[in-house]
Write a protein that holds these residues in place. Structure first.
Motif, PDB file in Angstrom:
ATOM      1  N   LEU A  94      12.202   1.937  -9.917  1.00  0.00           N
ATOM      2  CA  LEU A  94      13.553   2.479  -9.738  1.00  0.00           C
ATOM      3  C   LEU A  94      14.583   1.663 -10.520  1.00  0.00           C
ATOM      4  CD1 LEU A  94      13.388   3.262  -5.918  1.00  0.00           C
ATOM      5  CD2 LEU A  94      13.568   4.945  -7.757  1.00  0.00           C
ATOM      6  N   ALA A  95      14.472   0.335 -10.449  1.00  0.00           N
ATOM      7  CA  ALA A  95      15.402  -0.511 -11.203  1.00  0.00           C
ATOM      8  C   ALA A  95      15.217  -0.320 -12.701  1.00  0.00           C
ATOM      9  CB  ALA A  95      15.182  -1.974 -10.816  1.00  0.00           C
ATOM     10  N   HIS A  96      13.982  -0.119 -13.120  1.00  0.00           N
ATOM     11  CA  HIS A  96      13.694   0.131 -14.540  1.00  0.00           C
ATOM     12  C   HIS A  96      14.336   1.445 -14.984  1.00  0.00           C
ATOM     13  CE1 HIS A  96      11.465  -0.166 -18.263  1.00  0.00           C
ATOM     14  NE2 HIS A  96      10.880   0.998 -18.055  1.00  0.00           N
ATOM     15  N   GLY A  97      14.244   2.477 -14.147  1.00  0.00           N
ATOM     16  CA  GLY A  97      14.880   3.744 -14.476  1.00  0.00           C
ATOM     17  C   GLY A  97      16.388   3.642 -14.515  1.00  0.00           C
ATOM     18  N   ALA A  98      16.954   2.836 -13.606  1.00  0.00           N
ATOM     19  CA  ALA A  98      18.409   2.683 -13.560  1.00  0.00           C
ATOM     20  C   ALA A  98      18.954   2.092 -14.845  1.00  0.00           C
ATOM     21  CB  ALA A  98      18.797   1.811 -12.373  1.00  0.00           C
ATOM     22  N   ALA A  99      18.124   1.343 -15.569  1.00  0.00           N
ATOM     23  CA  ALA A  99      18.576   0.749 -16.827  1.00  0.00           C
ATOM     24  C   ALA A  99      18.860   1.806 -17.889  1.00  0.00           C
ATOM     25  CB  ALA A  99      17.527  -0.238 -17.340  1.00  0.00           C
ATOM     26  N   SER A 100      18.355   3.030 -17.693  1.00  0.00           N
ATOM     27  CA  SER A 100      18.620   4.124 -18.632  1.00  0.00           C
ATOM     28  C   SER A 100      19.894   4.883 -18.298  1.00  0.00           C
ATOM     29  CB  SER A 100      17.429   5.100 -18.647  1.00  0.00           C
ATOM     30  OG  SER A 100      16.260   4.477 -19.129  1.00  0.00           O
TER      31      SER A 100
END
Length: 228
Positions: A94-100
């Motif tokens: 989820l945190a990785h996706g938020a970076a987009s």
């Protein structure tokens, strides 16, 4: 829906997803088919609210294909070596996706297995969360129908998601405000699917088109097989 909201979902490999959904309510349907249908209904409801960004994180090509159908940004799941100590793979994804998401976006982390979700419920829950954040809370969340899990977390970029066992308590302990703590509103939003009993509850609320059609088709096939 304010266009500054980015919605982030994460889905594991379909072969490994939803192992507790056993036995399936209609045997001809497979777990990957059901997970994909539930994801599609979730994305359909969210897309109807016109979010600024819709982001799906997964290692599975079939999940990315479903996400693309709804105009979502597809993000590969981070590898195991990229997961910091103390983070679960789900929260790291989820945190990785938020970076987009755009740097100034408010992040709405959403469970991907909400086949009964209605757009109006999602909009209302996010709007209430925005109000709580505007009043000083660092984040706001909606618990699941049991009260122990989290179906939606709305936060700024500095607030780490803590989905998993007892996530409602974890988010509360981190300072997030609970939206509708008495769980009066939005049964469709609160019903994420982990077990056959959850799916049965979602059916009483009303399933989305993809999940409903899949189960109906499987029931018809089961009847035909039994008649032979």
């Amino acid at each position: 829906m304010c266009p500054a909201v980015a919605v982030v979902l994460a889905v594991k490999s379909l072969d490994a997803a939803k192992t507790r959904l056993t036995p399936l309510p209609v045997p001809p349907v497979t777990r990957p088919e059901l997970v994909t249908a539930m994801l599609s209904d979730t994305l359909s409801a969210v897309r109807a609210t016109a979010p600024g960004n819709l982001i799906v994180v997964s290692p599975d090509p079939a999940v990315h294909a479903a996400a693309t159908e709804f105009g979502a940004i597809s993000v590969p799941e981070p590898t195991y070596g990229d997961i910091p100590d103390g983070w679960s793979p789900l929260n790291c994804a989820l945190a990785h996706g938020a970076a987009s998401a755009p740097p100034d976006a408010l992040l709405a982390y959403l469970q991907a297995d909400l086949p009964a979700l209605r757009p109006a419920s999602f909009i209302a829950a996010v709007d209430r969360a925005r109000t709580l954040i505007g009043s000083g809370a660092p984040a706001a969340f909606v618990s699941d129908h049991s009260g122990s899990g989290t179906v939606l977390l709305v936060a700024g970029a500095g607030f780490a998601p803590a989905f998993g066992a007892d996530s409602a308590a974890a988010h509360r302990a981190a300072g997030a405000a609970e939206v509708d703590p008495r769980r009066i509103c939005w049964p469709d939003l609160r019903t994420d699917i982990d077990t056959p009993a959850d799916l049965a509850l979602a059916q009483t609320i009303g399933l989305g088109d993809r999940t409903s059609a899949l189960l109906a088709q499987s029931a018809r096939q089961q009847s035909r097989d039994a008649a032979q």
